[in-house]
Design a protein around this motif. Structure first.
Motif, short mmCIF file in Angstrom:
data_model
loop_
_atom_site.label_atom_id
_atom_site.label_comp_id
_atom_site.label_asym_id
_atom_site.label_seq_id
_atom_site.Cartn_x
_atom_site.Cartn_y
_atom_site.Cartn_z
N GLY A 67 0.81 -1.21 0.00
CA GLY A 67 0.00 0.00 0.00
C GLY A 67 0.85 1.26 0.00
O GLY A 67 1.79 1.40 -0.78
N ASN A 68 0.55 2.16 0.93
CA ASN A 68 1.30 3.42 1.06
C ASN A 68 2.21 3.42 2.29
O ASN A 68 2.65 4.47 2.74
CB ASN A 68 0.32 4.60 1.14
N ASP A 69 2.49 2.21 2.80
CA ASP A 69 3.31 2.08 4.01
C ASP A 69 4.80 2.10 3.61
O ASP A 69 5.33 1.12 3.08
CB ASP A 69 2.96 0.78 4.72
N ALA A 70 5.48 3.20 3.90
CA ALA A 70 6.88 3.36 3.50
C ALA A 70 7.78 2.33 4.16
O ALA A 70 8.75 1.85 3.56
CB ALA A 70 7.36 4.77 3.84
N ASP A 71 7.46 1.97 5.41
CA ASP A 71 8.27 0.98 6.12
C ASP A 71 8.17 -0.39 5.44
O ASP A 71 9.17 -1.09 5.29
CB ASP A 71 7.82 0.89 7.57
N LYS A 72 6.96 -0.76 5.04
CA LYS A 72 6.79 -2.04 4.35
C LYS A 72 7.57 -2.06 3.04
O LYS A 72 8.22 -3.05 2.69
CB LYS A 72 5.31 -2.32 4.10
N TRP A 73 7.52 -0.96 2.29
CA TRP A 73 8.25 -0.90 1.03
C TRP A 73 9.76 -1.00 1.25
O TRP A 73 10.46 -1.66 0.49
CB TRP A 73 7.90 0.37 0.28
N GLN A 74 10.24 -0.35 2.31
CA GLN A 74 11.68 -0.40 2.58
C GLN A 74 12.11 -1.81 2.96
O GLN A 74 13.14 -2.30 2.50
CB GLN A 74 12.05 0.58 3.69
N ARG A 75 11.32 -2.47 3.80
CA ARG A 75 11.67 -3.84 4.20
C ARG A 75 11.54 -4.81 3.02
O ARG A 75 12.34 -5.74 2.89
CB ARG A 75 10.79 -4.28 5.38
N ALA A 76 10.56 -4.57 2.18
CA ALA A 76 10.41 -5.40 0.99
C ALA A 76 11.61 -5.22 0.06
O ALA A 76 12.12 -6.19 -0.52
CB ALA A 76 9.12 -5.04 0.25
N THR A 77 12.08 -3.98 -0.06
CA THR A 77 13.26 -3.71 -0.90
C THR A 77 14.48 -4.44 -0.37
O THR A 77 15.23 -5.07 -1.13
CB THR A 77 13.53 -2.20 -0.95
#
Length: 253
Positions: A222-232
């Protein structure tokens, strides 16, 4: 820039290292083909394990059935599972990609490690990790399998989805195209099933499944920056450990 494009930009150097890896011109003889397949079969199997973990977490697989997550995400992962677990062979017979790969090995008289059969008999992730730790396998294979199954056991779902999407689906088509071209030129009469398997991955994973997986990532993060960073970060780690596996194949020659 969208979140998923930002992720793809950050992992691009690690993907490029794999596209430029010597593995892409490694298979020059039947002996090298055997080494490649005896290592890579573990990656085919662990890929299926990632798919089923995503299905178990993102859909309802118990009774009584209840809606779980968003219908969009359920559709995405079930569509991917259908294609990976119940595809068709070159004769139109339903088969999983893993079983198709084993058939290709059999046609080429390449024996998979008996340790693979031993691992397939495991009843839990804990047992798999114990078997991997005790197995007489190349260190590169052991590191690769430990990463996958420790991730399945311990990471949040968006990280597992990133490992699946960017460490597997997004990488396979470009890498395999070079191998397909080489095999067709060198030994076309011996590699019918293998070439079909590789071309099927290019056809399915290079377009349809990749797009489904990207949509799945957007649904999960979604728009969760923390999730995107951990996914990266998870995607980068998966690409690094894939390079370890490739290094092990080339180093065994």
């Amino acid at each position: 820039m969208s979140q998923i494009n930002s992720l793809r930009e950050q992992i691009e150097p690690y993907q490029q290292a794999l596209y430029d890896h010597p593995i892409n011109s490694f298979i020059q003889s039947p002996a090298e083909l055997a080494v490649f397949m005896q290592h890579h079969v573990f990656a085919v199997w662990d890929f299926m394990s990632l798919v089923k973990k995503l299905q178990a977490e993102l859909t309802c697989v118990s009774q009584p059935w209840v809606p779980k997550g968003s219908a969009e995400t359920r559709f995405l992962i079930n569509e991917i599972v259908l294609g990976e677990e119940s595809d068709v062979d070159q004769y139109g017979v339903v088969i999983s990609h893993f079983e198709l790969y084993l058939r290709a090995m059999q046609e080429l008289s390449i024996e998979p490690s008996p340790i693979l059969t031993h691992l397939l008999q495991a009843k839990s992730l804990v047992e798999i990790l114990q078997k991997v730790a005790n197995a007489n396998l190349a260190p590169s294979i052991k590191q690769f399998l430990r990463f996958t199954f420790e991730s399945i056991a311990n990471r949040p779902i968006e990280e597992i989805a990133a490992i699946f999407t960017f460490g597997r689906e997004d990488l396979i088509p470009g890498m395999f195209q070079l191998i397909v071209d080489q095999l067709k030129q060198d030994v076309p009469e011996q590699v019918g099933t293998l070439v079909y398997y590789l071309e099927r991955h290019i056809e399915v994973d290079g377009d349809h499944h990749s797009q489904l997986a990207y949509r799945m990532m957007e649904e999960l993060c979604g728009n969760d920056a923390d999730k995107w960073q951990r996914a990266t970060q998870a995607a980068i780690e998966s690409l690094k450990v894939r390079k370890v596996l490739w290094d092990g194949i080339v180093g065994e020659s």
